[in-house]
Design an enzyme around this catalytic site. Structure first.
Site, short mmCIF file in Angstrom:
data_model
loop_
_atom_site.label_atom_id
_atom_site.label_comp_id
_atom_site.label_asym_id
_atom_site.label_seq_id
_atom_site.Cartn_x
_atom_site.Cartn_y
_atom_site.Cartn_z
N GLY A 17 39.01 52.48 85.55
CA GLY A 17 40.11 52.05 84.69
C GLY A 17 39.80 50.92 83.73
O GLY A 17 40.70 50.18 83.35
N MET A 87 39.64 62.87 84.97
CA MET A 87 38.58 63.86 85.19
C MET A 87 39.07 65.27 85.50
O MET A 87 38.34 66.08 86.03
CB MET A 87 37.64 63.37 86.30
N ASN A 104 42.75 61.57 74.25
CA ASN A 104 41.69 61.41 75.25
C ASN A 104 40.57 60.57 74.67
O ASN A 104 40.29 60.64 73.47
CB ASN A 104 41.13 62.79 75.64
N HIS A 106 36.54 60.13 74.96
CA HIS A 106 35.36 60.83 75.47
C HIS A 106 34.11 60.02 75.10
O HIS A 106 33.97 59.57 73.96
CB HIS A 106 35.27 62.25 74.89
N ASP A 143 44.11 69.48 73.22
CA ASP A 143 44.71 70.81 73.12
C ASP A 143 44.30 71.61 74.36
O ASP A 143 43.80 71.04 75.33
CB ASP A 143 44.35 71.49 71.79
N GLY A 145 41.83 73.49 74.99
CA GLY A 145 40.40 73.53 75.31
C GLY A 145 39.95 72.23 75.98
O GLY A 145 40.73 71.32 76.21
N ASP A 147 37.92 69.03 75.33
CA ASP A 147 37.35 68.18 74.27
C ASP A 147 37.32 68.87 72.91
O ASP A 147 36.43 68.61 72.09
CB ASP A 147 35.93 67.72 74.65
C1 GAR Z 1 34.81 56.52 80.35
O1 GAR Z 1 33.49 56.40 79.88
C2 GAR Z 1 35.48 57.73 79.73
O2 GAR Z 1 35.13 57.95 78.40
C3 GAR Z 1 34.94 58.82 80.59
O3 GAR Z 1 34.97 58.30 81.90
C4 GAR Z 1 34.81 56.89 81.84
C5 GAR Z 1 35.96 56.23 82.56
O4 GAR Z 1 35.81 54.85 82.62
N1 GAR Z 1 35.73 60.02 80.45
C6 GAR Z 1 35.22 61.24 80.50
O5 GAR Z 1 34.04 61.48 80.70
C7 GAR Z 1 36.24 62.36 80.31
N2 GAR Z 1 35.58 63.56 79.91
P1 GAR Z 1 37.03 53.89 82.97
O6 GAR Z 1 37.70 54.47 84.23
O7 GAR Z 1 36.37 52.58 83.28
O8 GAR Z 1 37.96 53.83 81.81
#
Ligand code: GAR
Length: 194
Positions: A17, A87, A104, A106, A143, A145, A147
């Site tokens: 988080g 996730m 989102n 990414h 959307d 899909g 990403d």
């Molecule tokens: C972040 O790097 C985020 O971009 C990634 O998970 C991490 C979460 O960190 N998200 C993905 O890979 C989604 N496809 P956080 O819990 O410290 O914010």
């Protein structure tokens, strides 16, 4: 907009988080004064993100199934949903109900290193294996899909000699925190214009 003129936002999380924390900090320091966090919903009960939310006085919920996520979103009154290290893939029903209102973050320069199987540290491992000289982060609308939604903004970081996936992840995370806040401000503004 709610009674106090703010946009109500729910954040979906699965892990540490730090992106959620960046939003909380920016609301508190006035950079995101137009945003009110109404609920943090986690796919995992032991996500540290839940502790961050509780400490900031934000309502929390754990929802593993998509119908529970939808119910939590509806009862929260959220106008915008932020996926911050979430996730799971959202159900088509949620996408439909919150069209153009879900964003989102990414950890790569979409369209590179995204889609099914590319999440968290796996993304950075693949970037290094791919011999890239730069990487970065992307904020996009969600959307049906994985990403594939419209990109709101991106920011690059260099890949450095001798980088480990963890070192690259930490560098990318810094820019995630910055662009997620900007992307959220943009989405909130668009919503108020609509
Ligand atoms: C972040 O790097 C985020 O971009 C990634 O998970 C991490 C979460 O960190 N998200 C993905 O890979 C989604 N496809 P956080 O819990 O410290 O914010």
């Amino acid at each position: 907009m709610n009674e106090n003129g703010k946009t109500k936002v729910a954040v979906l999380v699965s892990g540490g988080g730090t992106n959620l924390q960046a939003i909380i900090d920016k609301i508190q320091n006035g950079e995101l004064a137009q945003i009110e966090l109404v609920k943090v919903i986690s796919s995992k009960e032991d996500a540290f993100a839940l502790e961050r939310a509780a400490k900031a006085g934000i309502k929390t919920a754990v929802a593993k199934e998509q119908e529970d996520v939808l119910r939590e979103l509806e009862t929260s009154g959220a106008q915008i949903v932020v996926l911050a290290g979430y996730m799971k893939v959202l159900s088509p029903e949620i996408i439909k109900n919150y069209r153009n209102r879900i964003i989102n973050i990414h950890p790569s320069l979409i369209p590179k290193y995204c889609g099914k199987g590319f999440y968290g540290i796996r993304v950075h491992r693949a970037v290094l294996e791919g011999g890239e000289t730069e990487s970065g982060a992307t904020v996009h609308y969600v959307d049906e899909g994985v990403d594939t939604g419209e990109i709101i903004l991106q920011k690059k970081v260099p890949v450095l000699e001798g980088d480990t996936p963890e070192a690259l992840a930490a560098r990318v995370l810094q820019v995630e925190h910055e662009i997620l806040a900007k992307g959220l401000a943009y989405a909130a503004e668009k919503l108020q214009e609509a």
